[in-house]
Design an enzyme around this catalytic site. Sequence first.
Site, PDB file in Angstrom:
ATOM      1  CB  THR A   1      13.000   9.892   9.510  1.00  0.00           C
ATOM      2  OG1 THR A   1      11.886  10.010  10.393  1.00  0.00           O
ATOM      3  CG2 THR A   1      14.138   9.256  10.253  1.00  0.00           C
TER       4      THR A   1
ATOM      5  CG  ASP B   1       7.086  14.490  11.856  1.00  0.00           C
ATOM      6  OD1 ASP B   1       6.180  13.820  11.318  1.00  0.00           O
ATOM      7  OD2 ASP B   1       7.757  14.079  12.802  1.00  0.00           O
ATOM      8  CB  SER B   2       5.267  13.025   6.590  1.00  0.00           C
ATOM      9  OG  SER B   2       5.054  11.816   7.261  1.00  0.00           O
ATOM     10  CB  SER B   3       2.738  14.077  11.852  1.00  0.00           C
ATOM     11  OG  SER B   3       3.618  13.037  12.113  1.00  0.00           O
TER      12      SER B   3
ATOM     13  CB  THR C   1       7.765   6.345   6.876  1.00  0.00           C
ATOM     14  OG1 THR C   1       7.971   6.574   8.267  1.00  0.00           O
ATOM     15  CG2 THR C   1       9.087   6.111   6.175  1.00  0.00           C
TER      16      THR C   1
ATOM     17  CB  THR D   1     -13.425  -4.311   5.859  1.00  0.00           C
ATOM     18  OG1 THR D   1     -13.289  -5.269   6.916  1.00  0.00           O
ATOM     19  CG2 THR D   1     -12.192  -4.362   4.961  1.00  0.00           C
ATOM     20  CD  GLN D   2     -13.393  -1.970  13.029  1.00  0.00           C
ATOM     21  OE1 GLN D   2     -13.048  -2.924  13.718  1.00  0.00           O
ATOM     22  NE2 GLN D   2     -14.207  -1.038  13.474  1.00  0.00           N
ATOM     23  CB  CYS D   3     -10.656  -7.235   7.779  1.00  0.00           C
ATOM     24  SG  CYS D   3     -12.139  -7.931   8.500  1.00  0.00           S
TER      25      CYS D   3
HETATM   26  N1  ASP Z   1       7.659  11.269  11.701  1.00  0.00           N
HETATM   27  C1  ASP Z   1       8.457  11.007  10.528  1.00  0.00           C
HETATM   28  C2  ASP Z   1       7.740  11.544   9.321  1.00  0.00           C
HETATM   29  O1  ASP Z   1       6.805  10.956   8.874  1.00  0.00           O
HETATM   30  C3  ASP Z   1       8.705   9.546  10.374  1.00  0.00           C
HETATM   31  C4  ASP Z   1       9.526   9.186   9.163  1.00  0.00           C
HETATM   32  O2  ASP Z   1       9.898   9.988   8.366  1.00  0.00           O
HETATM   33  O3  ASP Z   1       9.804   8.000   9.020  1.00  0.00           O
HETATM   34  O4  ASP Z   1       8.109  12.563   8.794  1.00  0.00           O
END
Ligand code: ASP
Length: 346
Positions: A22, A67-69, A99, A275-277
Amino acid sequence: MGAQFFAGQMKPKICIFFCGGTMVMVPNAQGVLVPPSKENALHSVLSLEPRLHGLADIDLEFIANIDSSDMTPDIWDRLVTSIAKSYSHYDGFVVLHGTDTMAYTASAVSFALRNLGKPVVFTGAQIPGHQLESDARRNLVNAVRLACMDVAGVMLVMGEKILLGVRSSKISHSKLNAFASFNWPKLGEVGRQIQILREVQHKQGQDLRLEEGFVSEIAVLSLAPGMPASVLDHLLSQGVKGIVINAYGTGNIPQIYLPSLERARDKNIPIVIRTQCPEGSTQMSVYATGKQALECGAIEAFDMSLESTITKLMWALKRAKTIEEIKTIMHHNYAGEINSDGERAY
Ligand code: ASP
């Protein structure tokens, strides 16, 4: 602990690795955020704060503009190989990253760079750098400031928090303090000064060892009451090399899953149970439902974050053949990611 240089001394040399995110994204014709051209992306980073050059001698190196996805283990390998190549030329490193998967990359880098004696500081932005209210400039400046200090290891700075990379998790899609530390206190705070609150590793002259390579064919399964065991069997038949199960509480798992765990063991597919916690550790010998899973060959994750459990399993699969060997790697503490006492480490 202060900045690493003083008046009259040479400025520290910092290399910034750009992975996208971003920080530089811009809206397209439909108004959704996309990465700009590579040229515009690098120009945006350099123009965020020209005064940075007063703080350090800075080089910018391109790794990716995504995009880091869309992050992949191949890009992790590119990143760690680039850091290793330039390691002796710089005093510290900054990684600019989206992020969404920053905590995964920070964990992966923590495993792949052994004997790390310099800082590798991850940062990004929640609001694009071109917007007035953006956090991009401040995060970039603070990451460079931190990389100039006498600290070592993989860290993450976003907003006011400085976290250990391998314990960090994204907890908010919008807050500027977007990350929290899983089962571990923050390392420091950004205020008027950068304050290091915990005992952190200092810079060291030891030789860096690059251990890149991750197996990405893994699956992550979160349990839900009533979910049939055939879901796990299906995964086992799809050629996955390892599975992480987000189980209940201390690592308990429905008894109907036990035959599938045995089948996984017979196929030499490690199953790691966490754990899911939102905090705490597995303690799988407390309840029969956990103990039986251990007896069927499951490996407990103890207090590792989801991100470090996944990346560590991917890393371990590249270096070990048997479930026993994978278990040894999973339970070894490489970068502060695990405490296997089953209790809080602090
Ligand atoms: N979708 C963005 C990414 O991870 C979100 C970000 O950078 O905050 O590249």
